[in-house]
Write a protein that holds these residues in place. Sequence first.
Motif, PDB file in Angstrom:
ATOM      1  N   HIS A   1      80.322 -84.978   1.962  1.00  0.00           N
ATOM      2  CA  HIS A   1      81.517 -84.355   2.532  1.00  0.00           C
ATOM      3  C   HIS A   1      81.708 -83.022   1.827  1.00  0.00           C
ATOM      4  N   ILE A   2      81.926 -81.990   2.609  1.00  0.00           N
ATOM      5  CA  ILE A   2      82.046 -80.634   2.074  1.00  0.00           C
ATOM      6  C   ILE A   2      83.499 -80.176   2.223  1.00  0.00           C
ATOM      7  N   ALA A   3      84.012 -79.548   1.166  1.00  0.00           N
ATOM      8  CA  ALA A   3      85.403 -79.083   1.187  1.00  0.00           C
ATOM      9  C   ALA A   3      85.496 -77.706   0.531  1.00  0.00           C
ATOM     10  N   PRO A   4      85.224 -76.644   1.283  1.00  0.00           N
ATOM     11  CA  PRO A   4      85.419 -75.295   0.731  1.00  0.00           C
ATOM     12  C   PRO A   4      86.899 -75.061   0.433  1.00  0.00           C
ATOM     13  N   PHE A   5      87.156 -74.113  -0.459  1.00  0.00           N
ATOM     14  CA  PHE A   5      88.541 -73.741  -0.731  1.00  0.00           C
ATOM     15  C   PHE A   5      89.195 -73.177   0.527  1.00  0.00           C
ATOM     16  N   ARG A   6      90.501 -73.315   0.587  1.00  0.00           N
ATOM     17  CA  ARG A   6      91.287 -72.653   1.630  1.00  0.00           C
ATOM     18  C   ARG A   6      91.465 -71.190   1.217  1.00  0.00           C
ATOM     19  N   GLU A   7      92.168 -70.430   2.030  1.00  0.00           N
ATOM     20  CA  GLU A   7      92.326 -68.996   1.777  1.00  0.00           C
ATOM     21  C   GLU A   7      93.006 -68.666   0.460  1.00  0.00           C
ATOM     22  N   ASP A   8      93.774 -69.610  -0.109  1.00  0.00           N
ATOM     23  CA  ASP A   8      94.428 -69.342  -1.396  1.00  0.00           C
ATOM     24  C   ASP A   8      93.451 -69.409  -2.567  1.00  0.00           C
TER      25      ASP A   8
END
Length: 131
Positions: A21-28
Amino acid sequence: MAAARWSSTEFNQIIKADDLHIAPFREDGMTYGTPTWIWCVEVDGNLYVRAYNGQRSSWYQAALREKAGKIIAAGMTREVRFEHVTGAVNEQIDNAYKAKYQGSRYLGHMISDGSKNATIRIVPLNLKSAG
């Protein structure tokens, strides 16, 4: 400084588990996005993923923009960075997808130009320093 590498044990567990499962950072740049399950393959000791929906995929767009996040696989959570991939290595990645996912009805799509143009290398961040 040398690039971080996966331990062979971790790497093999990630590839064999096939539950990445991949979870890049959000814009913050601090909050992780919603983990998305995705196929992963190995080429020359590197971990690669592709976006099924190509460059329109929201996780892919976040990975390109933020260049970091985390993965969850084989019961592990690891901080990582993301690198966009182009060039000849894509043929090797295609072959890795064909070998690992042969017989899947989704394989043709994952080796299509649309998905190929949304290929990411996942590189671990060093969480501990030697010494």
